[in-house]
Design an enzyme around this catalytic site. Structure first.
Site, PDB file in Angstrom:
ATOM      1  N   ARG A 210      -5.703 -17.774   3.775  1.00 17.62           N
ATOM      2  CA  ARG A 210      -5.320 -16.413   3.365  1.00 17.62           C
ATOM      3  C   ARG A 210      -5.591 -15.478   4.531  1.00 17.62           C
ATOM      4  O   ARG A 210      -6.338 -15.802   5.450  1.00 17.62           O
ATOM      5  CB  ARG A 210      -6.114 -15.969   2.138  1.00 17.62           C
ATOM      6  CG  ARG A 210      -7.605 -16.034   2.337  1.00 17.62           C
ATOM      7  CD  ARG A 210      -8.361 -15.676   1.057  1.00 17.62           C
ATOM      8  NE  ARG A 210      -9.789 -15.957   1.206  1.00 17.62           N
ATOM      9  CZ  ARG A 210     -10.675 -15.818   0.227  1.00 17.62           C
ATOM     10  NH1 ARG A 210     -10.294 -15.424  -0.964  1.00 17.62           N
ATOM     11  NH2 ARG A 210     -11.944 -16.090   0.440  1.00 17.62           N
TER      12      ARG A 210
ATOM     13  N   LYS B 130      -3.612 -17.612  -3.593  1.00 18.14           N
ATOM     14  CA  LYS B 130      -4.073 -18.956  -3.271  1.00 18.14           C
ATOM     15  C   LYS B 130      -2.954 -19.967  -3.483  1.00 18.14           C
ATOM     16  O   LYS B 130      -2.671 -20.803  -2.620  1.00 18.14           O
ATOM     17  CB  LYS B 130      -5.277 -19.274  -4.174  1.00 18.14           C
ATOM     18  CG  LYS B 130      -6.114 -20.417  -3.710  1.00 18.14           C
ATOM     19  CD  LYS B 130      -7.363 -20.568  -4.612  1.00 18.14           C
ATOM     20  CE  LYS B 130      -8.367 -19.461  -4.366  1.00 18.14           C
ATOM     21  NZ  LYS B 130      -9.444 -19.434  -5.369  1.00 18.14           N
TER      22      LYS B 130
ATOM     23  N   GLY C  95     -15.065 -12.093  -8.389  1.00 13.26           N
ATOM     24  CA  GLY C  95     -15.392 -11.457  -9.662  1.00 13.26           C
ATOM     25  C   GLY C  95     -14.789 -12.228 -10.805  1.00 13.26           C
ATOM     26  O   GLY C  95     -15.302 -12.222 -11.911  1.00 13.26           O
TER      27      GLY C  95
ATOM     28  N   GLY D 219      -5.714  24.510  -1.551  1.00 17.09           N
ATOM     29  CA  GLY D 219      -7.127  24.196  -1.750  1.00 17.09           C
ATOM     30  C   GLY D 219      -7.191  23.266  -2.939  1.00 17.09           C
ATOM     31  O   GLY D 219      -7.387  23.690  -4.067  1.00 17.09           O
TER      32      GLY D 219
ATOM     33  N   ARG E 147      -8.962 -23.652  -9.965  1.00 18.49           N
ATOM     34  CA  ARG E 147      -9.393 -22.391  -9.351  1.00 18.49           C
ATOM     35  C   ARG E 147      -8.457 -21.269  -9.778  1.00 18.49           C
ATOM     36  O   ARG E 147      -7.256 -21.462  -9.917  1.00 18.49           O
ATOM     37  CB  ARG E 147      -9.352 -22.522  -7.812  1.00 18.49           C
ATOM     38  CG  ARG E 147     -10.097 -23.737  -7.318  1.00 18.49           C
ATOM     39  CD  ARG E 147      -9.753 -24.047  -5.870  1.00 18.49           C
ATOM     40  NE  ARG E 147     -10.712 -23.468  -4.954  1.00 18.49           N
ATOM     41  CZ  ARG E 147     -10.617 -23.566  -3.630  1.00 18.49           C
ATOM     42  NH1 ARG E 147      -9.596 -24.199  -3.068  1.00 18.49           N
ATOM     43  NH2 ARG E 147     -11.539 -23.029  -2.865  1.00 18.49           N
TER      44      ARG E 147
ATOM     45  N   CYS F 191      -6.079  21.727   2.481  1.00 22.40           N
ATOM     46  CA  CYS F 191      -7.402  21.763   3.085  1.00 22.40           C
ATOM     47  C   CYS F 191      -8.497  21.338   2.115  1.00 22.40           C
ATOM     48  O   CYS F 191      -9.668  21.533   2.373  1.00 22.40           O
ATOM     49  CB  CYS F 191      -7.707  23.140   3.669  1.00 22.40           C
ATOM     50  SG  CYS F 191      -7.760  24.433   2.416  1.00 22.40           S
TER      51      CYS F 191
ATOM     52  N   ARG G  73     -10.871  31.467   6.452  1.00 22.70           N
ATOM     53  CA  ARG G  73     -10.821  31.945   5.069  1.00 22.70           C
ATOM     54  C   ARG G  73     -11.851  33.047   4.874  1.00 22.70           C
ATOM     55  O   ARG G  73     -13.027  32.869   5.187  1.00 22.70           O
ATOM     56  CB  ARG G  73     -11.135  30.796   4.115  1.00 22.70           C
ATOM     57  CG  ARG G  73     -11.130  31.230   2.659  1.00 22.70           C
ATOM     58  CD  ARG G  73     -11.368  30.085   1.719  1.00 22.70           C
ATOM     59  NE  ARG G  73     -12.755  29.671   1.721  1.00 22.70           N
ATOM     60  CZ  ARG G  73     -13.220  28.657   1.005  1.00 22.70           C
ATOM     61  NH1 ARG G  73     -12.393  27.937   0.270  1.00 22.70           N
ATOM     62  NH2 ARG G  73     -14.485  28.314   1.057  1.00 22.70           N
TER      63      ARG G  73
ATOM     64  N   SER H 290      -2.063  27.225   2.307  1.00 20.56           N
ATOM     65  CA  SER H 290      -2.923  26.057   2.430  1.00 20.56           C
ATOM     66  C   SER H 290      -3.399  25.707   1.030  1.00 20.56           C
ATOM     67  O   SER H 290      -4.014  26.532   0.354  1.00 20.56           O
ATOM     68  CB  SER H 290      -4.104  26.384   3.341  1.00 20.56           C
ATOM     69  OG  SER H 290      -4.947  25.265   3.433  1.00 20.56           O
TER      70      SER H 290
ATOM     71  N   TYR I 176       0.956  19.967   7.661  1.00 14.21           N
ATOM     72  CA  TYR I 176      -0.289  19.407   8.171  1.00 14.21           C
ATOM     73  C   TYR I 176      -1.271  19.149   7.041  1.00 14.21           C
ATOM     74  O   TYR I 176      -1.107  19.684   5.933  1.00 14.21           O
ATOM     75  CB  TYR I 176      -0.915  20.351   9.213  1.00 14.21           C
ATOM     76  CG  TYR I 176      -1.479  21.597   8.606  1.00 14.21           C
ATOM     77  CD1 TYR I 176      -2.842  21.713   8.331  1.00 14.21           C
ATOM     78  CD2 TYR I 176      -0.659  22.672   8.280  1.00 14.21           C
ATOM     79  CE1 TYR I 176      -3.356  22.855   7.744  1.00 14.21           C
ATOM     80  CE2 TYR I 176      -1.164  23.817   7.690  1.00 14.21           C
ATOM     81  CZ  TYR I 176      -2.511  23.903   7.427  1.00 14.21           C
ATOM     82  OH  TYR I 176      -3.031  25.018   6.835  1.00 14.21           O
TER      83      TYR I 176
ATOM     84  N   MET J  17     -13.452 -15.995 -12.426  1.00  6.64           N
ATOM     85  CA  MET J  17     -13.884 -17.378 -12.333  1.00  6.64           C
ATOM     86  C   MET J  17     -13.329 -17.968 -11.052  1.00  6.64           C
ATOM     87  O   MET J  17     -12.160 -17.765 -10.743  1.00  6.64           O
ATOM     88  CB  MET J  17     -13.364 -18.182 -13.524  1.00  6.64           C
ATOM     89  CG  MET J  17     -14.059 -19.515 -13.606  1.00  6.64           C
ATOM     90  SD  MET J  17     -13.081 -20.744 -14.463  1.00  6.64           S
ATOM     91  CE  MET J  17     -12.130 -21.387 -13.087  1.00  6.64           C
TER      92      MET J  17
ATOM     93  N   HIS K 218     -21.438 -14.324  -0.655  1.00  7.83           N
ATOM     94  CA  HIS K 218     -20.955 -13.253  -1.523  1.00  7.83           C
ATOM     95  C   HIS K 218     -21.344 -11.869  -1.023  1.00  7.83           C
ATOM     96  O   HIS K 218     -20.510 -10.968  -0.898  1.00  7.83           O
ATOM     97  CB  HIS K 218     -21.498 -13.462  -2.946  1.00  7.83           C
ATOM     98  CG  HIS K 218     -21.103 -12.382  -3.898  1.00  7.83           C
ATOM     99  ND1 HIS K 218     -21.909 -11.303  -4.174  1.00  7.83           N
ATOM    100  CD2 HIS K 218     -19.964 -12.200  -4.608  1.00  7.83           C
ATOM    101  CE1 HIS K 218     -21.296 -10.510  -5.033  1.00  7.83           C
ATOM    102  NE2 HIS K 218     -20.107 -11.033  -5.320  1.00  7.83           N
TER     103      HIS K 218
END
Lengths: 896, 896
Positions: free
Chosen positions: A339, A25, A104, A784, A95, A850, A617, A782, A870, A106, A455
């Site tokens: 903003r 701000k 959340g 897990g 502020r 994976c 698998r 891979s 990947y 003040m 809000h």
């Protein structure tokens, strides 16, 4: 003597780049001041000051107070008014403003500087006694609440009492005398509740307000918000002290909020709301329903035009959609905040793509502008357009997506039931930051009051939760936990649906449908695909999943779990026969019945993913998962025995019961023999394949026969056989002999040759630690990461998440839930070691991930940096992964 | 053309150093030949040949057969007899001989070379027709059994039949005609059973016998033996072909086995047995009970003296106690084998210490001579000398230690019941290599036949199992599974005890007592302590354990588990109060009751270990371990409900039942709330301490208050507080604040200051992976290798050992059970990483291990090489660890 830090910056001393020091701000107020926009003068106390304050145990750093008071003097000179002066007193807004926007904390105190004397000067200077007393009334209320810790409710009770006494309905109908009475009662309330007078010295007010902002950095709501949004606790907040302007001096005044584009759709339209004769809090709190900004065009065209031009200037200046707060006082416009505007994922897409088209940003910048986490929300479901709906009412469509759940009427109830796994919709007149814990757990939010920027709307959009606000037809009775619309009453627990895309509130459950991908989204994903080098595959166990994954852009199946096929209702009896077999021959007989079924599954998946690799698998879960529950069986047996024992008295047929008992006991013996203390670490994965090679052999045969069947049809299946839970190279070698032998047998039997790959899932630490050995047999790894996280931490996910992980995350013992985002310091270290060692043994090793982390943007960035080929994730998250993969590359290049 | 390997060595071509090529037996025959002892000439076919044979798919390597036949010709020339010659034919023994002695393989074929014709020549040459036919009978029997695969039983039946027919009781009473009839029937049996004639060509016999030895390398018994004894499968066995001498030519002939010292006690005495007029197999098989060697002194003093001198020469030559086989033929002595003699642990100690005293070896050599694994047996229990015993009979004390168990009568039963966890004593007339699987599972062995060197005795000594042999008073009825002694009948399942130290067989259960440590053992351990640099501490949870550990030489408690204290019967109710507490205050009230109890425990342990460090681990197991069993409660509740539902018909008191139900249901709710899917990975360890800090605070307070109490008494407590299951540095940091705060509070309250250390157990991979971070807060690490093995492999020990680990070890998927001996390739890698990283962060870091591996010699060697400061093991294993630690250092220095 140590140099005293510069803790205070006048707006003209800062700029937009100083966000970490001045907060978002403050930096933007400075920037707007710098480019000559009409910003009421003020100054910012730095975030560094907040940190020092907290480190000093909530003490002001030396010399801070004099510097603040000096800055006040500078402003007095600039404005020509005096802070605490009895004529035309200078008033301030105070502020908070953190480097990252944080509802959340003040938020705002207005009219600071008023007291029993200056209120009279304020009345004289504005020539409006009623207005001055209303300002004073508001100050005591806000200050009493956020600085002195009284409850909002306590003030509202006094206010309501006076309104009733005066026989008025709306705030603006109160006259001066009523307001003066309220002020007296407010002051008495403060004294009674806190033992202290409302501070009459404006300097005391200011110092107390600054402290309150600093303190609010560590209030529970702010801590929760930071936890949810992964904001470091170390940033601190700045404090902005700004001279007051008044939107509530009459009908030629007002205040509002503007988005330079539509934050829901991203459309290029001037989008916002304002309230005439009001202060900013009235808009944000959602208590009065504001007017659309278009009306300002009609009512005050000059103000509208100036506002429009300033807003467009700001958007161009920042090359980004802006969220702007403004006030006009007697026809004069002031900018109070700007903003980067929060937006829906769809809007983020459209704005990013449009900004590229407008030449304002380039494609990499556009890619980086869209948070992949947020993209998920685009993939949320909507109400089936073909469904017949019982629409109760329509409110404002505040956050897209549709949700069905039981109505609940408090954040606490929403939290409790949500954590128990119930789907709930939180219904409130309006929400406040105190309700965050309930919003987190709810499927959707419905309020009877508030506008698109209230809000509830902001928070729900941020979380990607469906939200409908300002649905004024609802009459909510919090005490009786129900609401009525016309003559329909919805009680706690009744099912309702909210459609955040249209604002509809619907009675009962409704069918939901999958979303479509917008043209902008497609465009952005195209750019992502051009940019990224990391592959994106999908976890898919059915042809349907594989098709969906392919539609979403997956170029392969990184994990096809075969056990889900075993669970199908028509197969489970055969699987149980296989498990309960007493001899190898019996087991083989059952397996031979499963073979054609599995082959059919594989044919479907391979066809759906034709031309792309499909990593299958072999069976992973412990066999007892396919048998009846041990606890239930044990209870059944005990109860049957009891019934047989008392059959003589109760007249039950002991013979029939005995037969049932015999059957159950036989099954229980089997179930007990297979039961495990820690199934996660038990007889599963390749351990099954090694002890019962015939199971894996059947599966390998089904895979290869499916391959042959597809090749005969002219298709291009690319199978990769994956061995789960490997911890020792011998496991991989032994299973390779089996699988390879089966492949060769199928080729010989059918006369069809085919290519295939052999590899392993790395999901126990020992696999990663011996990757140099595994790399000799494997063509791919891979990771897990679900199981690897469990074994590396020694966390059973099922137990940890219910028992201590929430505590760990809340207390920041762990920075975040390691099942959501990959633990780079531990699990990541193992992965990096394994990648390096595996490639050392086999430079052509294909490496992927994976686990669920394959769809988490931060984890995807890690995977890219660790050199993986990947990631594989749920079909739904494939677009997210594509975008995150592109961003990972861009970030790395920018960091160079 | 490739050079043909030298596969065959004449005895005079080899020496004792060639064990890996010639096998132990062959190398020692060569060595004895070299130093001029009377060894019948022969040759050895190498182990390399065996390996090549197996690699060629059971084919002789090219050129092998001619070389064997050439060697036969060389022997023919040397002896002056012809192999297959019809006059005075040359006969051979053929024996296997691996580099490491291995009962379980084919052992011996004698009299090879006899056939229908040469038997006549043999009769003429020895002038003893009966003898010649007996030799031939034995050859067919042995050859038929071990080469052609017939069962021993099949031959015994024919033999018994002929003996009955001839009306004789003992073998030596059979006359020539009977033996000729047996030979005919044996040959017919061979033909009938195998479809092949017993081979008449001696060269065929030889080649077939060599093949049989090679094949026996991979017979199941040999494989089991190698598995148990950790012998690599790759060694192969040699074949020894030696000219026959005959101990069965009359009463001036005989055969026997000598140990140069007593293999049970190590005493310097000439220890052995012989059988007059017998061949070696008669001794080893234990069928006839042999004579003590002292009797030879009386009967044939010249042979005895020569034998004595040769044996003493061999012991000096090898500087080691020898196990020697000899035969004397018509008064002439021949040496058939010598080797390092198997011995009990006590004997190993005494011999090693005596050899140092005799100046034959040095202390390091003595330390390396004693296998630490074997030392454990010394620490086995004996029968309480004060107990009143019902001694049934006394046999030969074949292997020390005492055992109590249910009598079983077959190896299969012993295996089955033993694996089910029952303690059994295996009772057999005699044992054979086929019984190994049962011997492994039995607590003790009892046979009615055999001498101190029979199969049962040798195997039991090797395994350290109590064993009594040759207990001729026993009448064993295998069919009825019982034995009788006088008029007492012991049936299967009846409890008996065997005392292998005295040979007593005792009826019923008997109290056992702990052993004492011999002076030689003490001496050796003193040398070990002078040699080793690795500390040895003990795992002890009680003052009694700590005292015992200290007696055994532990210089600290490396792991004191506090949960065992929680389990004590008088405390469990208080612990349950603590767990079931609804509020913090209730929990604190329960904890305050536990505090003085825990403090008392710690005072006792600290006093017992005064002056040495005591590492106390704070509470580790999940809380549900202290509550009733969920399954039982669930069943109780279901049955109670059933009873209440039918109370009207059965007349049960529903009110009373309802009250019971309410209580059980309340407890069940708690138990369910705490129940876990994978408790091993659940809410335990420091996770408890972080969520319920008051528990750890109480424990820390108890520790520090105990410290103060002891200091006030002038003692020197050295406490180390250990946090379990740490995976993230934040866990360690948070708990440090708590423990440190408690220490400071206790110091302030008491005015007594004390030193203490703070550290962590590393038992999940993430702890090891982040040791650089943990090292900043920890003053010590202790590797909890039980859990670290579980999490690194992803093995739940409770499940793995019952379900697949046996398969893994049997099939050599894993080289050994990683819970028995540390997995150096995986878990060890983590440990080494953690030691390096931890010391990088804190060069003074003390590092140890406290899993069961702390008492395993191979693991101790790893720990020494990995740079650990100490190992901690069960008190019982402390002496083993001291010795192993010394050996680790010596081995490393010798390897330099």
């Amino acid at each position: 003597m140590a140099t005293i830090k510069k803790y205070v910056y006048l707006f003209e001393e800062g700029n937009a780049k100083m966000k970490s020091l001045l907060g978002g701000k403050g930096a933007n107020l400075a920037e707007m001041t710098k480019i000559g926009l009409p910003v009421p003068p003020g100054f910012t106390i730095t975030t560094e000051c907040c940190i020092d304050y907290n480190n000093l145990g909530k003490e002001f750093p030396e010399g801070l107070e004099p510097v603040i008071l000096d800055s006040v003097k500078t402003l007095e000179k600039k404005i020509g008014k005096s802070f605490g002066g009895e004529d035309a007193p200078l008033l301030f807004s105070v502020r908070s403003g953190a480097p990252i926007s944080m509802p959340g904390m003040m938020d705002t105190i207005l009219n600071l500087g008023l007291n029993d004397k200056t209120v009279l000067g304020h009345a004289r200077a504005t020539n409006n006694e009623r207005f001055a007393w209303d300002c004073y009334r508001r100050l005591i209320q806000m200050f009493g609440n956020v600085v002195m810790g009284l409850e909002h409710r306590q003030f509202e009770e006094i206010l309501e009492h006076h309104k009733e006494k005066a026989g008025v309905h709306y705030d603006h109908e109160m006259n001066t005398a009523t307001l003066q009475g309220i002020v007296e009662d407010y002051k008495a309330l403060v004294k009674r509740s806190t033992g202290r007078d409302f501070p009459q010295d404006p300097r005391d007010q200011l110092i107390m307000a600054v402290r309150a902002v600093f303190d609010s950095w560590n209030n529970p709501r702010a801590i929760v918000y930071r936890k949810i949004n992964k904001i470091p606790d170390s940033l601190g907040t700045a404090v902005n002290v700004q001279t007051m302007v008044f939107g509530n001096t009459g009908n030629d005044s007002g205040t509002g909020v503007i988005f330079t584009r539509n934050p829901n759709t991203g459309a290029q339209e001037f989008y916002g709301e304002y309230l005439p004769n009001a202060q900013g809090e009235d808009v944000v709190a959602g208590i009065r329903t504001p007017k659309q900004i278009a009306e300002l065009h009609t009512e005050m065209p000059a103000v509208y035009d100036q506002l429009y031009n300033v807003c467009m200037l700001l958007e161009s200046h920042y090359a980004e959609m802006q969220d702007i707060e403004f006030t006009f006082e007697r026809g004069k416009l002031y900018m109070l905040q700007c903003r980067s505007g929060k937006r829906t994922a769809a809007a983020a897409m459209k704005i990013a793509v449009d900004l590229v088209a407008e030449g304002k940003i380039d494609k990499p910048e556009a890619l980086l502008r869209v948070a992949p986490d947020q993209v998920e929300k685009l993939l949320h479901r909507g109400v089936d357009p073909k469904a017949k709906l019982n629409v109760l009412a329509t409110g404002l469509p505040a956050s897209p997506g549709a949700a069905v759940g039981a109505a609940v009427f408090s954040a606490d109830d929403a939290e409790r039931l949500g954590q128990e796994g119930q789907k709930v919709v939180l219904v409130r007149p309006e929400t406040t930051p105190d309700d965050i814990h309930g919003i987190v757990e709810a499927q959707g939010i419905l309020t009877s009051r508030g506008g698109m920027t209230c809000h509830a709307a902001i928070v729900a959009r941020g979380m990607g939760k469906p939200c409908v606000v300002g649905c004024e037809a609802l009459r909510i009775d919090l005490d009786r936990k129900q609401f009525t619309v016309g003559d329909v009453t919805i009680k706690e627990g009744d099912l309702i649906a909210v459609d955040g895309a249209t604002g509809r509130v619907i009675l009962g459950s409704v069918p939901l449908v999958d979303p479509e991908i917008s043209p902008e989204f497609k465009k952005l994903l195209e750019w992502a695909d051009e940019t990224r080098t990391l592959g994106v595959e999908a976890n898919a166990d059915t042809p349907e999943d594989a098709r969906k994954a392919r539609e979403f852009g997956a170029t392969g199946v990184g994990l096809c779990r075969t056990e889900h096929m075993f669970m199908a209702q028509d197969r489970l009896p055969v699987v149980q026969q296989m498990i309960l077999a007493e001899t190898l021959d019996e087991r083989k007989a059952a397996l031979s019945k499963l073979l054609p079924m599995q082959q059919g599954d594989f044919e479907g998946i391979l066809e759906a993913m034709d031309g792309f690799p499909v990593t299958i698998r072999l069976l992973d879960p412990p066999l007892h998962e396919f048998l009846p529950n041990q606890m239930e069986l044990t209870v059944d047996v005990a109860v049957l025995r009891e019934r047989i024992a008392t059959a003589g008295k109760t007249g039950a047929n002991a013979g029939v019961l005995q037969k049932e008992l015999d059957e159950k006991e036989a099954m229980l013996r089997k179930v007990r023999a297979l039961a495990e203390f820690n199934p996660m670490l038990g007889f599963r994965g390749c351990r099954l394949g090694l002890v019962y090679p015939e199971i894996y052999e059947m599966q390998a045969r089904a895979i290869f026969q499916a391959t042959v069947a597809l090749k005969k049809r002219g298709l291009h299946p690319k199978v990769e056989v994956m061995i789960p839970l490997v911890g020792h190279t011998n496991e991989l070698t032994r299973m390779k002999e089996l699988v390879k032998g089966t492949a060769e047998a199928v080729m010989q039997e059918t006369g069809v040759t085919f290519e295939w790959k052999y590899g392993t899932m790395i999901e126990v630490p020992r696999g990663a630690l011996t990757a140099d050995e595994l790399g000799k047999d494997a063509e791919f790894f891979s990771f897990g990461t679900n199981d690897l996280t469990q074994t590396t931490f020694g966390f059973s996910r099922d137990d940890a998440e219910g028992k201590f992980l929430a505590h760990y995350v809340e207390k920041k013992i762990l920075p975040e839930n390691p099942f959501m985002s990959l633990d780079q310091g531990g699990v990541g270290k193992l992965i990096q070691m394994a990648v390096n060692a595996g490639r050392g043994a086999n430079p052509n090793l294909k490496v992927g991930i994976c686990g669920e982390h394959g769809g988490d943007p931060a984890s995807i960035e890690f995977c890219y940096n660790a050199g993986l080929n990947y990631v594989s994730c749920s079909p739904f998250r494939v677009p997210i992964a594509r975008l995150a993969a592109a961003q990972a590359r861009l970030k790395k290049e920018r960091a160079k």
